[in-house]
Design a protein around this motif. Structure first.
Motif, PDB file in Angstrom:
ATOM      1  N   ALA D 138       0.847  -1.199   0.000  1.00  0.00           N
ATOM      2  CA  ALA D 138       0.000   0.000   0.000  1.00  0.00           C
ATOM      3  C   ALA D 138       0.879   1.244   0.000  1.00  0.00           C
ATOM      4  CB  ALA D 138      -0.940  -0.018   1.205  1.00  0.00           C
ATOM      5  N   PRO D 139       1.609   1.437  -1.089  1.00  0.00           N
ATOM      6  CA  PRO D 139       2.529   2.583  -1.129  1.00  0.00           C
ATOM      7  C   PRO D 139       1.804   3.923  -1.025  1.00  0.00           C
ATOM      8  CG  PRO D 139       2.379   1.511  -3.283  1.00  0.00           C
ATOM      9  CD  PRO D 139       1.655   0.633  -2.317  1.00  0.00           C
ATOM     10  N   HIS D 140       0.504   3.898  -1.215  1.00  0.00           N
ATOM     11  CA  HIS D 140      -0.268   5.140  -1.153  1.00  0.00           C
ATOM     12  C   HIS D 140      -0.561   5.555   0.278  1.00  0.00           C
ATOM     13  CE1 HIS D 140      -2.824   1.554  -1.563  1.00  0.00           C
ATOM     14  NE2 HIS D 140      -3.601   2.145  -0.684  1.00  0.00           N
ATOM     15  N   LEU D 141      -0.209   4.733   1.246  1.00  0.00           N
ATOM     16  CA  LEU D 141      -0.546   5.010   2.650  1.00  0.00           C
ATOM     17  C   LEU D 141       0.662   5.387   3.464  1.00  0.00           C
ATOM     18  CD1 LEU D 141      -2.735   2.131   4.072  1.00  0.00           C
ATOM     19  CD2 LEU D 141      -3.480   4.397   3.332  1.00  0.00           C
ATOM     20  N   LYS D 142       0.453   6.227   4.474  1.00  0.00           N
ATOM     21  CA  LYS D 142       1.406   6.341   5.573  1.00  0.00           C
ATOM     22  C   LYS D 142       0.757   5.673   6.775  1.00  0.00           C
ATOM     23  CE  LYS D 142       4.410   8.898   3.467  1.00  0.00           C
ATOM     24  NZ  LYS D 142       5.557   8.122   2.941  1.00  0.00           N
ATOM     25  N   THR D 143       1.535   4.971   7.527  1.00  0.00           N
ATOM     26  CA  THR D 143       0.975   4.311   8.706  1.00  0.00           C
ATOM     27  C   THR D 143       1.743   4.726   9.952  1.00  0.00           C
ATOM     28  OG1 THR D 143       2.409   2.423   8.364  1.00  0.00           O
ATOM     29  CG2 THR D 143       0.213   2.271   7.420  1.00  0.00           C
ATOM     30  N   VAL D 144       1.017   4.762  11.046  1.00  0.00           N
ATOM     31  CA  VAL D 144       1.599   5.119  12.335  1.00  0.00           C
ATOM     32  C   VAL D 144       1.158   4.079  13.338  1.00  0.00           C
ATOM     33  CG1 VAL D 144       1.538   6.805  14.223  1.00  0.00           C
ATOM     34  CG2 VAL D 144       1.542   7.596  11.841  1.00  0.00           C
ATOM     35  N   SER D 145       2.053   3.651  14.177  1.00  0.00           N
ATOM     36  CA  SER D 145       1.629   2.828  15.304  1.00  0.00           C
ATOM     37  C   SER D 145       1.609   3.698  16.549  1.00  0.00           C
ATOM     38  CB  SER D 145       2.571   1.653  15.509  1.00  0.00           C
ATOM     39  OG  SER D 145       2.262   1.049  16.747  1.00  0.00           O
ATOM     40  N   LEU D 146       0.491   3.673  17.231  1.00  0.00           N
ATOM     41  CA  LEU D 146       0.389   4.448  18.473  1.00  0.00           C
ATOM     42  C   LEU D 146       0.809   3.614  19.678  1.00  0.00           C
ATOM     43  CD1 LEU D 146      -3.047   6.219  17.854  1.00  0.00           C
ATOM     44  CD2 LEU D 146      -0.763   7.242  17.737  1.00  0.00           C
ATOM     45  N   ASP D 147       1.200   2.358  19.398  1.00  0.00           N
ATOM     46  CA  ASP D 147       1.465   1.443  20.501  1.00  0.00           C
ATOM     47  C   ASP D 147       2.732   1.801  21.256  1.00  0.00           C
ATOM     48  OD1 ASP D 147      -0.815   0.209  19.787  1.00  0.00           O
ATOM     49  OD2 ASP D 147       0.120  -1.604  18.994  1.00  0.00           O
ATOM     50  N   LYS D 148       2.835   1.149  22.359  1.00  0.00           N
ATOM     51  CA  LYS D 148       3.938   1.346  23.283  1.00  0.00           C
ATOM     52  C   LYS D 148       5.244   0.777  22.727  1.00  0.00           C
ATOM     53  CE  LYS D 148       5.033  -0.728  27.618  1.00  0.00           C
ATOM     54  NZ  LYS D 148       4.790  -0.919  29.000  1.00  0.00           N
ATOM     55  N   TYR D 149       5.103  -0.184  21.866  1.00  0.00           N
ATOM     56  CA  TYR D 149       6.283  -0.885  21.360  1.00  0.00           C
ATOM     57  C   TYR D 149       6.563  -0.509  19.915  1.00  0.00           C
ATOM     58  CZ  TYR D 149       5.651  -3.720  25.522  1.00  0.00           C
ATOM     59  OH  TYR D 149       5.518  -4.139  26.806  1.00  0.00           O
ATOM     60  N   TYR D 150       7.821  -0.524  19.590  1.00  0.00           N
ATOM     61  CA  TYR D 150       8.254  -0.166  18.245  1.00  0.00           C
ATOM     62  C   TYR D 150       7.695  -1.143  17.214  1.00  0.00           C
ATOM     63  CZ  TYR D 150      11.426   1.023  14.401  1.00  0.00           C
ATOM     64  OH  TYR D 150      11.957   1.410  13.198  1.00  0.00           O
ATOM     65  N   GLN D 151       7.013  -0.612  16.241  1.00  0.00           N
ATOM     66  CA  GLN D 151       6.471  -1.405  15.142  1.00  0.00           C
ATOM     67  C   GLN D 151       7.228  -1.023  13.873  1.00  0.00           C
ATOM     68  OE1 GLN D 151       4.669  -3.881  14.649  1.00  0.00           O
ATOM     69  NE2 GLN D 151       3.250  -4.147  16.371  1.00  0.00           N
ATOM     70  N   PRO D 152       8.215  -1.807  13.498  1.00  0.00           N
ATOM     71  CA  PRO D 152       9.148  -1.365  12.454  1.00  0.00           C
ATOM     72  C   PRO D 152       8.549  -1.207  11.063  1.00  0.00           C
ATOM     73  CG  PRO D 152       9.599  -3.617  13.103  1.00  0.00           C
ATOM     74  CD  PRO D 152       8.573  -3.100  14.059  1.00  0.00           C
ATOM     75  N   HIS D 153       7.419  -1.846  10.815  1.00  0.00           N
ATOM     76  CA  HIS D 153       6.884  -1.749   9.456  1.00  0.00           C
ATOM     77  C   HIS D 153       5.946  -0.562   9.259  1.00  0.00           C
ATOM     78  CE1 HIS D 153       8.822  -5.372   8.266  1.00  0.00           C
ATOM     79  NE2 HIS D 153       8.264  -6.048   9.239  1.00  0.00           N
ATOM     80  N   ALA D 154       5.653   0.145  10.331  1.00  0.00           N
ATOM     81  CA  ALA D 154       4.879   1.364  10.159  1.00  0.00           C
ATOM     82  C   ALA D 154       5.769   2.418   9.487  1.00  0.00           C
ATOM     83  CB  ALA D 154       4.408   1.859  11.520  1.00  0.00           C
ATOM     84  N   SER D 155       5.151   3.484   9.043  1.00  0.00           N
ATOM     85  CA  SER D 155       5.991   4.587   8.576  1.00  0.00           C
ATOM     86  C   SER D 155       6.630   5.298   9.774  1.00  0.00           C
ATOM     87  CB  SER D 155       5.162   5.592   7.773  1.00  0.00           C
ATOM     88  OG  SER D 155       4.330   4.949   6.842  1.00  0.00           O
ATOM     89  N   SER D 157       6.739   5.060  14.174  1.00  0.00           N
ATOM     90  CA  SER D 157       6.377   4.341  15.385  1.00  0.00           C
ATOM     91  C   SER D 157       7.234   4.858  16.527  1.00  0.00           C
ATOM     92  CB  SER D 157       6.617   2.841  15.190  1.00  0.00           C
ATOM     93  OG  SER D 157       6.499   2.160  16.414  1.00  0.00           O
ATOM     94  N   PHE D 158       6.681   4.830  17.729  1.00  0.00           N
ATOM     95  CA  PHE D 158       7.518   5.168  18.877  1.00  0.00           C
ATOM     96  C   PHE D 158       8.527   4.058  19.091  1.00  0.00           C
ATOM     97  CE2 PHE D 158       3.137   6.650  20.119  1.00  0.00           C
ATOM     98  CZ  PHE D 158       3.326   7.932  19.607  1.00  0.00           C
ATOM     99  N   PRO D 159       9.630   4.390  19.720  1.00  0.00           N
ATOM    100  CA  PRO D 159      10.503   3.315  20.175  1.00  0.00           C
ATOM    101  C   PRO D 159       9.793   2.632  21.351  1.00  0.00           C
ATOM    102  CG  PRO D 159      11.276   5.409  21.009  1.00  0.00           C
ATOM    103  CD  PRO D 159      10.121   5.711  20.105  1.00  0.00           C
ATOM    104  N   ASN D 160      10.329   1.529  21.820  1.00  0.00           N
ATOM    105  CA  ASN D 160       9.719   0.866  22.980  1.00  0.00           C
ATOM    106  C   ASN D 160       9.732   1.827  24.167  1.00  0.00           C
ATOM    107  OD1 ASN D 160       9.510  -1.528  21.461  1.00  0.00           O
ATOM    108  ND2 ASN D 160      11.640  -1.988  21.900  1.00  0.00           N
ATOM    109  N   LEU D 161       8.544   2.180  24.629  1.00  0.00           N
ATOM    110  CA  LEU D 161       8.440   3.231  25.647  1.00  0.00           C
ATOM    111  C   LEU D 161       8.051   2.651  27.003  1.00  0.00           C
ATOM    112  CD1 LEU D 161       6.338   5.946  23.747  1.00  0.00           C
ATOM    113  CD2 LEU D 161       8.805   5.967  24.163  1.00  0.00           C
ATOM    114  N   PRO D 162       8.555   3.249  28.061  1.00  0.00           N
ATOM    115  CA  PRO D 162       8.030   2.909  29.380  1.00  0.00           C
ATOM    116  C   PRO D 162       6.587   3.423  29.478  1.00  0.00           C
ATOM    117  CG  PRO D 162      10.046   4.236  29.513  1.00  0.00           C
ATOM    118  CD  PRO D 162       9.618   4.253  28.101  1.00  0.00           C
TER     119      PRO D 162
END
Ligand code: SF4
Ligand code: SF4
Ligand code: SF4
Ligand code: SF4
Ligand code: SF4
Ligand code: SF4
Ligand code: SF4
Ligand code: SF4
Lengths: 179, 781, 781, 179
Positions: D138-155, D157-162
Motif C-alpha cells: 500500500a505505497p499510497h498510505l502512511k501508517t503510524v503505530s500508536l502502541d507502546k512498542y516499536y512497530q518497524p513496518h509502520a511509517s 512508530s515510537f521506540p519501545n516506551l516505558p
C-alpha cells in the motif's frame, strides 16, 4: 546513509548486532587489553586504496605498533612478503575461521586460541558470513572489523564511514597502540 | 533396498505370450533384467542406508556454519531467534537450522532435476515410444554409471528410466519431509540427508541427459563435437530471432524441427541462453548461444529477439515485462513457470499466432512442445518486420541526460551483489564519460538490482550495456558443443595415469554465472590447468563462460585444446544435467580400470574415488539450489568442490583440519593397519576468496592417498609452483604431502629437503587406502 | 491424466494363470479395476490441470500478503531486498516470493504426510501382507473419497495404495521444483500450485489413515469410539511409564503389542503426546494421552516418563537433552529423525537394553518397530526403579531463590511468542508469590524460548510448571478416541439438512496448539457451536485441547455431546492424517445425497461444496507446514479456514471483498444466467484476531448460495445472535445475505426489515449455483 | 532495552524501518496534515491499561480531539458502543488491511482511500504483519503505530516506551490535536 546499518542493503542481521565504538581509542583500548589478538587480512587489503595508500599499509602499521600477529588470507601473503614483511602467517579465510571457532586450537604459535580477532579487507558479504559463523559458533572470541563498512556480526565495527574518517580512524588506532 | 512391491490388476495386457484379460500379477520386486555384474549391497538405498559412509566423511570434513540469517522463520511459532546457542520454539539450534536450510536447498535442486527428467522422459516416450533404446554412444558400454551405482538398474530403453524416477521422487519426498518442524534435530544427520539428496540428484540428471542424448541424437560421447557459435554478436540481425531460455529442451527442439520441416532453418535465427542453449546446439549446431544466465537482460533489451520462449529453471521471473518492453511476444512452455498466462495449449495455432502478433496477448502459455515450435516460428516471422528490432537500450545522449538525475544516494551500490561503483560511473557519465560505466560490464551479473533500488528510476543496467555496447555486440566465440559421456575406451587409456597420479587431476568447471569478479577468472583457470596437463571438464553456464575469452591468437580454450578426456583436454559435457558424466567418468575408472563392482555398490566406489581419483569440482559462480545439490552429489562420491566468494552464501562449508593428524588415517586394505596419509584431499566443500587461492587449492585437492610417488611428485610440482607464483612462497604444509623422498619433485629437491628437515619430517608408507573395514583383505592383529 | 505407463520385464511372475518366466508386459495405463462410477475428467491431475478452477477461486478470494521478512535468502544471488516493489536478482517480486514460501511450506507439509503414508504402508505390507483389505468400517462404502475424487482409483487392498503414493510423490517433486530460483514468477500461479499441494496432501493423509484403520483395526467410523483418558494426571506414577511422541504409530503399536503379548499391559503405562497418542488410543484405549504438542517439556521435566520414544513430526528437536536430564533412555525410531544417534537396528535387543539401562548410551536409533517395542518395554521395566521418577521441576524454594537472580532484562518477555509477562511473574516469585507464574500456565505454549533467552539462565518454563503444579498434576479428562470416517449412512441422514442449511454448519476444529490465548478458547468455541446444533468435528492437537476443559458438571465436550455426525455431535476423527475424513464427509454428501459423480471429478465436487455445504475449518493454533497444506487442501475443495492470531505468520490470506458485488455472481445451473448470491462464503483463508471474531466469522462463513430460505434463516439467526452478543450490535452486512424475505429469521423480523429498508435492500433469486459453465443444463441467450 | 528495535526479539525487519518521531508533536502534526486519517483500534485496546485508564480511552480522546474516524477490529466495537461512542466503524483487521491496500477503496464514508492510518492495540506480531503487508503493498498510505512498542513496518512508530512516557505521549498527541 545511516550509521550502523549493513552496507549491502539486504544483509539484514538478527537481534545481535555489532556495537559501534565511540572513538578509535576504544578499539585501541580493546586491542591493548586483549591477551592474544590477531589480525586477519583479506585480499581486498591489496586492492583498496585510502588516500593514495593501500589498506594493507594501514594494517601493517597497526600490526607493527600493536605488535599483533597477522594472518593473510588467500594470496594476500604475497603482498606482505613483497613489502618485506616476514612476520606473516598465511592461511585461507575458511581455514582461519574454522580454527578460530575451535576453542582448542592452539593458534599459529602453538600458545592457544586468540581472544580478539581483527578482520580487515574481505569482500563485504564474505566477511559478513565469516563473522556470522564466529558470532554464533565462537563465543570465546571477540571480533572487530577494521573495514570502512559496518559489519554487523562483529562484536565491534565502525559504522559506514567516509574515506577520510576511516583513514583517520585507522591512523589513530595505530597511534594509540604505540602509547 | 526400496521395497518396490508392485501389484497389478490389468484389464488387458498384450505380452509376447499373447493378450491377457483381467490379468493379476504380484511381483515382489522389479528386477529389470540381470546383467553381467552381481547386485551390490545397496540397491535403491533409503535415506539412512548410506549414513555410515556419510558419517565417515562428516567426521573428517566437519561442517562450518556461517548463518545467513540469525533467525528461523519456517513456522508460526517463529520467527525464532537462534543467535549464540538459543533454541527455537521447536527446540532447534542454529547448526541444525543451517543444515536444514542446506537440505531444503538440495531438495529443491534435486526435485528440479528429477522433475525435469520426469517431464522429459514422459514427453520422449509419448513422442518416440517407450522402446526407444538408451544409447550413450559408441564405446560407452556403461551407459548410466550413476544410475547403476545407486539403483543397480541397467536401463536399456526409455521405459526403464521410469522405474528409477519413481524411486527418486520417493526419496525426494522423504528428504523434504525431514525439514518439517520437529523432525531431525542433529545437524550431522541433516548433513547426511544433504548427501543423500545430492546422490539422487545425480541420478536424476543422468536420467535426463541419457534420455535426451539417446532420443535427440545429441553428440554421443564425441570428443569432436562440433564447435558452435556463442556470443551476442553471433546473431544475424537481419533475420527474425527466436530466443529460447531455460533448461528443458523439447520446446526448443520443436522450434528447430518446425524450421527444418518447413525449410526455414536459414530464414530464422534460434538463439539460446542457459542450458536450453547448450542442449539445442547439441541437437543442431546451427543454433546459437548468447551466453550464460547473466546475459538475459542485456540481450533482450538489445531488442534482437523477436519472440521469447522460456521453459523452466534459471529464467528471470519478470521476463514477460522485459519482453513487453521490446514488443516481443512471450511464450511460456512449462507447468513450472506459467507466469499467470492464459493456457492456450488446446487452441488452434492460427488463433494463438494472431493474438500474439497483433498484441491481443503479450504472452501465452503453451504446454505442448510441438505447438510451441509452430507458434514461435510463425509469430517470429510475422512480428519481426513490425518490431524492427525495437530496443530499450538508451542512446548515449539519454544516458548522459539520465545520469544527471542521479541523487547520489548510493542505493545502487548498496544493492549490487558485487558492490560495483555504479553511482560513481553514473556520475562520470553525467559528465559525458561513459568509460567507467563500460568498465562495470565485465563484473556485472546482469541482475538489475541496482535499477530496482535506484531512487531516480534510472535503467542502470541498460546504461552499462550501452556503455559497453561495442564489446557486447562484438562478442563472438566458439564453444565445443556438449559431447555427453566419456567413452569407456577413453577411461581405459587414462584410468591408470589418473589413479597413479600422473595425470595430475580432473577438474570440472561447472555451474552458474554468479561471479564475484567476472567470468574471465573461469577462462583463465581453465587455460592454466589445461596447459598443466590436467583434464578439464566443463558444463552449464561455466562451459559458456570458459568460451568467452580468447588468447592472443584469437582462440578460445575450446579451439586451443582438444575435446578428449585426456591430459590437456577441455571437454564440454553439456548442460547442467550432463554433470553426471563427470561423476560417471570417475565411477567408470573404478569399474573399468580397477575392476570394482559398481552395481549398487555406492560406498566402495565412493571410497575408491575419495582415495584414488584426483578430481575436483569448481563451481565458481554457483548460484542455485541445483548447484547446491550437484555439489553434494559430488561430495558423497568423495569429490571436493570449490566455490567462488558468493558461494559463502551457501552458509556451510565442509572443512578438513590438516593440523589434526588423527583425522587423516585410512586402512591399508592389504593389512588392515591404520596408516596416516596426510590431508588428501583436505576439504570437501570450500569457498575460495580469490581466483589465486582457488588455483592453489585445486592443485592441492587433486592429491590422493593412492598417488604413486611419480604421480605425487607431479601433483606437488604444480601445487608448489602455483603457490610460489601466486603466494610468493613455498607452501608451509608440504611435509604433510611428501610421504617418501621419491615423492619430492626432482626440480625442487634441495629446497624441499631443507624445508622437510626443518619440519622434522619422517617418511610414511603408501597404503592401499580405504575407509571401509570390510574392504580389508587380510586383517592384522 | 498422469501418464503412468509401466513397462515390466519380469524374470518370474506368479499369476493366477501360472508362473511366467521372462515375462514382458507393457501397459499403457494402470486401471485398477473398474467400479460402478465412470471415470471422471481429471484422474491423476497434473500440477496445472485444475488451474482453471484455482483461478476462479483466486479471482474471488484474492491473496493478501503480509511479508514475514523483507528479504529473500533462497539463493546465492541474495539476500535480495524485496521491499516495496523492488525485485530480486532473479526478477522476483515480493508477492511472488511470499506465495513461493507458502508453496514451499505446503510442499513440506504434503511431503511429510505422503512420506509418512509411504513408510506406514510399506511397514504394514511387510508385516501384514499386501493383500490386507482396506476396510474403513461398516456402513462406509466410499472408503477413500478423496483418493477416488483425485485419482479415480478405488483402493481395495494395501497394495492399491502404492500406486497412489507413486503419483503423490511425483507431484510433490514437480511442485517443489517450482520453488527453484528462476521458475514461477506469478504469485497467482504459485497460489494455484499451493492449492494443488493441498489437494495431494489430502490424498496422502487419507492413504495413511485408511491403511492404519484397516490393519490396526482402529475404531471404524464408530460414533461410539471409546472415551480415553487424557491429561498429565491420568498417568499411574507407580508404574514404569513409556512416553511416545510423534505421528507415525507403528513403534508405539509394537510397544503395546509387546506388552499384550507378554501380559504386561497392566504393569507398564504407555502415554503419548501429539498424534501418536491419538493413534495409539485408537489401537488400544488403555493407552493414555498427555496432551498436545505443547505438553512435551512440562511432562518430561515432571520426571514421569521412564523411557521416551519418538517417531516423526512435531517432536521437539532437543528432547534427547531433556531426556538425559531426567535420566530417561531415549529411543529414536524414524529415518526422518535420527538425532545423530547410533543405529542399533541390527543389534541384539539384550545389548541395546543393557546399554540404555546402564547409561552407556543415552539414546539409540532403532528403525525396526518390533524391536522398538521390545527394547522400550524392557528398558522401562529396568530403568524405572533406578530413576525413581527423577524430575527436573524445581522446588518452590529453588524457584524463589532462582527468581532472585533475575536481572530484569526483559529478554524472556521479548522472546515469548505470547508476550507473557514472565519477568514480572519471576519478580513476584522472588517475593515468594508464585501465583503470577501459575497464571502464565494457561497461555504458555511450552516453547522454552524464555529460558533460552534468559540472561540469568533460569529454567523459566519449569518455574511456570512448578507454580501451576497442582493444576498440571490434576489434569484428568476424557476424550472420545478417533472414530475415523463418517459413515455413508450418516451422510444419508444429514446430507439434506446440511445442504439445505438446516443444520447450520459443519465446523472442523483441527491443527496444532500454538494458541495465542490458551487452549480454552477452542473448548469454548466447540461447546458454543455444539450447543447451537452445528456438527463439530475435531482432530489432532485441537481434538485434545477441546477435551481439556470441563463444564460445571465436570464433563468435557466429548462427554457432553454425542459422537454422531449430526447436529450437536462432537466427533473426534483422530490424528492429523484423519483430517481427510472431514473433507471426505463433504465429498460424500455430494455423492450420496446429490448423486454427483465423484470419481476423478474434482472441479464439480469442489464447486458443489463451495456453493452448498456450509463447512468451515478452524485451525486455532495452526503452527506447522502440515497445517498449511491441510488448510490449502480444504481451500481447493471450497471450504474456508480460519486460523488464530499466530496464523498471520502464514503470511498470506485469501480474502473476499463483499463490497465488490461483481465478485459474487454464480451461474444458475438451470438457466445459465449469472446471479448475484452475496458474499457466501466471504473468505477462504482468514486470521481472526480474537475468539469472539472467530465465532462470528464461523457462523457467517457457514452460509452458502444454495441455502434454502429456512436454512438461511437458521444460519442468519446464529450469525446475528452471536454478533449481537459479542459485538453488541447487529451486523452491518445482513442485507448481503438476505435474499428473500423468507430468509429473515422470524424472531428478528422487524428489526431486520427496518435495517434492510435503510440499506435499500432488494430481493434476489436463489439459483442452482455453480461456477462451472459446463454444469449449466440449459443455456439462456 | 534499545530504542527502535522490535519489541519481540526475533521480529527483525528488513531494510526499510519505521522512523521514530522526535516528539509526540510530530505525530500530531502528521495527523493534522493528513487529508483522510483513520484510526484502526484493535482488540488489545480494551485489555491494556495505562495508569488505570484503558488504552481505548486514550484512543477515544485522540479520535475526538482530532476528529478522526475510528474502525474497531474484532469485537472491540462492543466496548466503544458500551462507552456510548456511536461514531464507530466495525470491521475485522484482515478486511480493513485488505481494503487499505486497495487504492480504489472508497473508505467507510465512500469518499475515498485514507492517507494516514493510525494503528492501536493489536497483538504485537499480528500488527507487525499487517503493517508489513501495508508497507509493501500500500505505497499510497502512511501508517503510524500508536502502541507502546516499536512497530518497524509502520511509517512512524515510537521506540519501545516505558508506560509513563507512553501515556504522556498519547495525551500530548490528543492535546496537540486540539490546537
Ligand atoms: S521451525 Fe522451529 S526454529 Fe523455526 S520458526 Fe518454527 S519453532 Fe522456530
Ligand atoms: S545489474 Fe550489474 S551493476 Fe546492477 S546490481 Fe546487478 S551486478 Fe550490479
Ligand atoms: S541509486 Fe540511482 S540515484 Fe541513487 S546513486 Fe545510484 S544512480 Fe544515483
Ligand atoms: S549453470 Fe546454473 S545458472 Fe546456468 S543454467 Fe545451470 S543452474 Fe542455471
Ligand atoms: S531466514 Fe531468510 S526469509 Fe527468514 S527471516 Fe531470515 S532472511 Fe528473512
Ligand atoms: S531466489 Fe531470487 S529473490 Fe531470492 S535470493 Fe535468489 S535471486 Fe534473490
Ligand atoms: S515457554 Fe511459555 S512463557 Fe516461556 S516463552 Fe514459551 S510460551 Fe512464553
Ligand atoms: S530473561 Fe531472565 S533475567 Fe531477564 S528478565 Fe527474564 S527472568 Fe529475568
Amino acid at each position: 546513509m545511516k550509521r550502523a546499518e549493513s552496507w549491502q542493503t539486504a544483509e539484514i542481521p538478527g537481534p545481535k548486532k555489532a556495537l559501534t565504538p565511540k572513538t578509535p581509542e576504544t578499539i585501541a583500548l580493546f586491542i591493548k587489553r586483549a591477551k592474544r589478538p590477531l589480525i586477519v587480512a583479506g585480499s581486498e587489503c591489496i586492492k583498496l586504496e585510502v588516500n593514495g595508500e593501500r589498506y594493507i599499509d594501514y594494517i601493517i602499521k597497526i600490526a607493527k605498533t600493536g605488535n599483533i600477529p597477522v594472518v593473510a588470507t588467500a594470496h594476500t601473503v604475497k603482498s606482505f612478503l613483497e613489502k618485506g614483511i616476514r612476520e606473516i602467517f598465511s592461511m585461507s579465510a575458511m581455514e582461519v575461521a574454522d580454527r578460530l571457532r575451535d576453542p582448542e586450537w592452539k593458534g599459529f604459535d602453538g600458545k592457544g586460541q586468540y581472544d580478539l580477532v581483527l578482520f580487515a579487507g574481505m569482500k563485504y558479504y564474505f566477511e559478513w558470513l565469516i563473522l556470522s559463523g564466529l558470532k554464533h559458533f565462537a563465543p570465546h572470541l571477540k571480533t572487530v572489523s577494521l573495514d570502512k563498512y559496518y559489519q554487523p556480526h562483529a562484536s565491534w565495527s565502525f559504522p559506514n564511514l567516509p574515506d577520510k574518517e576511516w583513514r583517520e580512524t585507522l591512523l589513530k588506532i595505530a597511534e594509540k597502540l604505540k602509547t | 533396498m526400496s521395497r518396490k512391491e508392485l501389484y497389478l490388476k490389468v484389464k488387458e495386457a498384450a505380452t509376447k505370450l499373447g493378450v491377457f484379460k483381467d490379468l493379476e500379477i504380484a511381483i515382489d520386486r522389479i528386477l529389470v533384467e540381470e546383467y553381467e555384474e552381481p547386485m551390490g549391497p545397496t540397491p535403491f538405498p533409503s535415506i539412512t542406508e548410506l549414513r555410515n559412509w556419510d558419517f565417515k566423511l562428516l567426521n573428517r570434513y566437519r561442517p562450518f556454519y556461517m548463518p545467513f540469517c540469525d533467525l528461523c522463520c519456517l513456522c508460526t511459532f517463529g520467527k525464532c531467534d537462534l543467535t549464540q546457542g538459543k533454541r527455537g520454539a521447536c527446540g532447534l539450534d542454529m547448526a541444525a537450522q543451517q543444515s536444514r536450510i542446506v537440505l531444503l536447498a538440495c531438495c529443491i535442486g534435486a526435485a528440479t532435476h528429477i522433475g525435469h527428467a520426469r517431464h522429459l522422459v514422459e514427453h520422449l516416450i509419448e513422442r518416440y515410444g517407450r522402446d526407444h533404446p538408451i544409447d550413450a554412444g559408441e564405446g560407452v558400454d556403461i551407459e548410466a554409471p550413476v544410475t547403476r551405482l545407486v539403483t543397480g538398474i541397467r536401463p536399456r530403453t526409455l521405459k526403464d528410466l521410469e522405474i528409477v524416477l519413481d524411486y527418486l521422487e520417493n526419496q525426494v519426498t522423504h528428504l523434504l519431509s525431514c525439514t518439517h518442524t520437529g523432525q531431525e534435530g542433529s545437524s550431522i544427520d541433516f548433513e547426511s540427508k544433504v548427501l543423500h539428496a545430492g546422490m539422487i540428484d545425480q541420478v536424476g540428471m543422468e536420467i535426463a541427459d541419457i534420455a535426451q542424448i539417446s532420443v535427440y541424437n545429441f553428440p554421443k560421447a564425441d570428443p569432436n563435437a562440433p564447435l558452435v557459435e556463442l556470443g551476442a554478436g553471433v546473431v544475424d540481425k537481419s533475420k527474425p530471432v527466436i530466443l529460447v531460455i531455460g533448461h528443458n529442451v523439447p520446446p526448443a527442439v520443436e522450434i528447430a524441427n518446425y524450421l527444418m520441416n518447413n525449410d526455414l532453418m536459414g530464414e530464422v535465427e534460434v538463439a539460446g541462453l542457459c542450458c536450453t542453449a547448450h542442449d539445442l546446439t547439441r541437437y543442431t549446431p546451427k543454433a546459437k548461444i548468447i551466453g550464460p544466465i547473466s546475459w538475459q537482460l542485456r540481450f533482450i533489451r538489445s531488442g534482437l529477439p523477436d519472440v521469447i520462449v522460456v521453459d523452466e529453471q534459471c529464467v528471470r521471473t519478470n521476463l514477460i515485462f522485459e519482453a513487453k518492453k521490446i514488443k516481443a511476444p512471450f511464450i511460456a512452455t512449462s507447468e513450472k513457470n506459467c507466469q499467470g498466462l492464459r493456457d492456450r495449449s488446446r487452441d488452434p495455432v492460427d488463433e494463438i499466432v494472431a493474438d500474439l502478433v497483433n498484441g491481443r496477448e503479450t504472452g501465452v502459455l503453451i504446454l505442448n512442445p510441438e505447438k510451441v515450435g509452430e507458434v514461435a516460428v510463425r509469430a517470429a516471422l510475422k512480428v519481426a518486420p513490425r518490431r524492427a528490432k525495437f530496443k530499450v537500450i538508451p542512446d548515449v545522449k539519454d544516458v548522459i541526460e539520465g545520469a544527471k538525475k542521479c541523487r547520489k544516494c548510493r542505493e545502487c551500490i548498496r544493492a549490487c551483489p558485487n558492490n560495483l561503483p555504479v553511482m560513481q560511473a553514473v556520475n562520470e557519465a553525467a559528465n559525458g564519460n561513459l568509460a567507467p560505466l563500460a568498465q562495470l560490464y565485465e563484473n556485472c551479473i546482469g541482475c538489475a538490482r541496482c535499477e530496482s533500488a535506484c531512487q531516480a528510476d534510472l535503467p542502470l543496467h541498460s546504461y552499462i550495456v550501452k556503455a559497453a555496447e561495442k564489446r557486447f555486440k562484438e562478442e563472438k566465440f566458439k564453444m565445443r558443443s556438449g559431447r555427453g559421456a566419456v567413452k569407456d575406451t577413453e577411461i581405459r587409456t587414462v584410468g591408470q595415469p589418473i589413479v597413479f597420479g600422473e595425470i595430475p587431476g580432473v577438474i570440472a568447471f561447472v555451474g552458474c554465472a554468479n561471479y564475484a569478479n567476472g567470468g574471465k577468472e573461469v577462462a583463465e583457470m581453465v587455460d592454466e590447468f589445461a596447459k598443466r596437463r590436467y583434464i578439464i571438464v566443463t558444463s552449464g553456464c561455466a562451459a559458456m563462460t570458459a568460451a568467452m575469452y580468447k588468447d592472443e591468437e584469437g582462440k578460445t580454450v575450446y579451439e586451443k585444446y582438444s575435446g578428449d578426456f585426456d591430459a590437456s583436454g577441455v571437454l564440454n559435457v553439456g548442460s547442467c544435467v550432463s554433470n553426471p558424466h563427470i561423476a560417471g567418468a570417475a565411477i567408470k575408472i573404478a569399474r573399468i580400470f580397477a575392476k570394482r563392482n559398481l552395481r549398487a555398490n555406492y560406498e566402495e566406489i565412493a571410497d575408491y574415488i575419495l582415495n584414488r581419483i584426483g578430481a575436483v569440482g569448481v563451481a565458481w559462480g554457483a548460484m542455485s539450489q541445483k548447484a547446491a545439490s550437484i555439489a553434494s552429489g559430488f561430495w558423497r562420491l568423495g569429490v571436493p568442490v570449490i566455490v567462488g566468494p558468493h558461494g559463502s552464501k551457501y552458509r556451510r562449508m565442509l572443512l578438513g583440519r590438516k593440523d589434526k593428524p588423527e583425522d587423516w588415517y585410512v586402512y591399508n586394505a592389504r593389512t588392515g593397519e591404520k596408516v596416516y596419509v596426510g590431508p588428501a584431499p583436505e576439504h570437501l566443500f570450500y569457498v575460495a576468496e580469490t581466483k589465486e587461492e582457488a588455483m592453489v587449492e585445486i592443485a592441492k585437492l587433486c592429491m590422493r592417498p593412492n598417488d604413486t610417488t611419480k604421480g605425487r611428485a607431479i601433483k606437488l610440482t604444480h601445487y608448489i609452483d602455483l603457490h610460489k607464483k601466486l603466494y610468493g612462497s613455498i607452501p608451509d604444509d608440504i611435509h604433510l604431502f611428501v610421504r617418501t623422498k621419491a615423492d619430492i619433485p626432482l626440480t625442487m629437491k634441495d629446497e624441499i629437503l631443507a624445508y622437510l628437515k626443518e619440519k622434522g619430517w619422517k617418511e610414511t608408507m603408501i597404503p592401499d587406502p580405504t575407509l571401509l573395514p570390510r574392504l580389508i583383505r587380510e586383517k592384522v592383529e
